[in-house]
Design an enzyme around this catalytic site. Structure first.
Site, short mmCIF file in Angstrom:
data_model
loop_
_atom_site.label_atom_id
_atom_site.label_comp_id
_atom_site.label_asym_id
_atom_site.label_seq_id
_atom_site.Cartn_x
_atom_site.Cartn_y
_atom_site.Cartn_z
N ARG A 29 0.60 -1.18 -0.05
CA ARG A 29 0.11 -0.01 -0.06
C ARG A 29 0.88 1.29 0.01
NH1 ARG A 29 -5.19 -0.55 4.00
NH2 ARG A 29 -3.60 -0.42 5.54
N ASP A 30 2.20 1.21 -0.14
CA ASP A 30 3.03 2.42 -0.20
C ASP A 30 4.02 2.28 -0.99
OD1 ASP A 30 3.23 5.19 0.24
OD2 ASP A 30 4.32 4.92 2.22
N VAL A 31 3.99 1.48 -2.26
CA VAL A 31 5.12 1.17 -3.24
C VAL A 31 5.46 2.67 -3.93
CG1 VAL A 31 5.95 -0.10 -5.10
CG2 VAL A 31 4.32 -0.99 -3.49
#
Length: 416
Positions: A66-68
């Site tokens: 969820r935070d690539v």
């Protein structure tokens, strides 16, 4: 998962021992750009290949990152690629295969993740990481993600309106590993790793002077602090404002109304304020002005909304729908007339009588269903669904009213 930072190497195993002293791929790209260079495509393929292997390991274990983004893909001096920072990751279970929390870094957030902020029945799965990695691929090539020069909150309005948003059609990480661009790195791991390590050594003197870009991970409900100047600067589209709250919207509309600018955009929505006077902005010359041009080329106008619907119908061969809503006396009836007027102009009906009939149909219906009220001398006492038909080339063929909801009691008698 608890907020923590782990290191996930390209091999797909958790390893918190080896130090990622090569910095992030964002630092590397910006260092190269500062020297007038760009990251070689073979190296980009190798970095993405390593990140995909890490994501495959996560997804196989039902974890969404969820935070690539570039800052969360770190490098070792030996040329290793590691996916890090699991602070906002989510664990999927057999009973909960999707998530609905709108969280991440705005520039890299997938449209379906952003949609969860307003649509509480929306959800997403691990393919949101695929979107984020795609944005990261652009970052590796250009140095920044798309829309990077825009305020983060503004991007939350822009992203859902671009590209293909149906994540059900988006490939999985496993499918991406077979993409021709990624497969270029297959079997060349050691050679590309050495090439990346050499590049890091060459860039080390420059990396120290690179100003690190900090794109903050955020839950979209978190407010941003802005100055009064930023908050109240006038704009044709209120989406461009730093803060979009009730006070700001009212201030904007009042200021624009005082300048007889009665139309204002909020993204795809057009706000219309009734000026209660005749404005000379609806002539055929204005129809020509708003025909087939970019929305930003002219001030907000009802003709622009009608033109956008018409162009969408002709270009994509899909039905379009315009919904008009508002309080009594707000101008719904008049704006409906104006939309039909502009659509008949665009439709270029050869039969002049047909055009006149279409334009007069609203007036005819209102003769049966309008009434005088305390605040509106010509208040519509009904709801209607007006359909206009066009040929595949965009010529108007006719119109019909397929729904007509008349409030009979309010037309034939006064309330006690």
């Amino acid at each position: 998962m608890a907020a923590a930072r782990f290191i996930l190497p390209a091999s797909g195993n958790i390893d918190g021992v080896k130090l990622c002293n090569g910095g992030s791929v964002t630092d590397l790209v910006k260092g190269l750009l500062k020297c007038g260079q760009r990251l070689d495509e073979a190296i980009i393929s190798y970095i993405l290949y390593g990140a995909l292997l890490g994501l495959q390991h996560l997804h196989n274990n039902r974890i969404i990152h969820r935070d690539v983004k570039g800052n969360n893909i770190l490098l070792t001096t030996e040329g290793g690629v590691k996916l890090v920072d699991f602070g906002v990751s989510a664990q999927l279970t057999s009973t909960r295969l999707r998530r609905n929390t709108s969280v991440g870094t705005p520039f890299w957030m997938a449209p379906e993740v952003i949609a969860c902020e307003q649509q509480y029945d929306y959800s997403y799965d691990a393919r949101c990481d695929v979107w984020s990695l795609g944005i990261t691929a652009i970052e590796l090539g250009d140095g920044d993600p798309p829309l990077f020069d825009m305020h983060p909150v503004k991007t939350l309005f822009k992203i859902p309106r671009c590209l293909i948003k149906d994540f059900e059609k988006r490939p999985s990480v496993t499918h991406l590993l077979e993409h021709p661009f990624i497969k270029e790195a297959h079997g060349k791991d050691l050679a590309l790793q050495k090439q990346l390590a050499k590049l890091l050594r060459e860039q080390k003197p420059h990396l120290a002077s690179v100003v690190k870009s900090r794109h903050e991970t955020m839950y979209t409900r978190r407010p941003y602090h802005v100055t009064a100047t930023e908050k109240y600067s006038l704009d044709d589209d209120l989406v461009n404002l730093e803060v979009l709250d009730e006070d700001t919207i009212i201030h904007q509309l009042q200021k624009r109304f005082s300048d007889l600018q009665i139309y204002t955009y909020v993204g795809d929505i057009l706000i219309a304020l009734n000026p209660f006077q005749n404005l000379n902005i609806y002539s055929p010359q204005f129809s020509k002005l708003y025909h087939g041009v970019k929305r930003s080329s002219n001030p907000p106008h009802i003709f622009a909304s009608a033109d956008a619907a018409y162009q969408g119908m002709v270009t994509f061969s899909k039905d379009q729908c315009i919904i008009i809503s508002g309080e009594s006396g707000s101008g719904k009836t008049e704006n409906a007339h104006l939309i039909v007027q502009h659509l008949t102009f665009l439709g270029k009906a050869n039969n002049q009588a047909l055009r006149e009939k279409i334009l007069q149909v609203n007036t005819l219906v209102e003769a049966f269903g309008n009434a005088c009220t305390a605040i509106n001398d010509n208040s519509s006492r009904f709801g209607k669904y007006l359909e206009m038909m066009f040929t595949p080339t965009g010529a108007v063929m006719g119109a019909k009213i397929s729904e007509y909801l008349l409030e009979k009691s309010r037309v034939i008698k006064q309330a006690v």
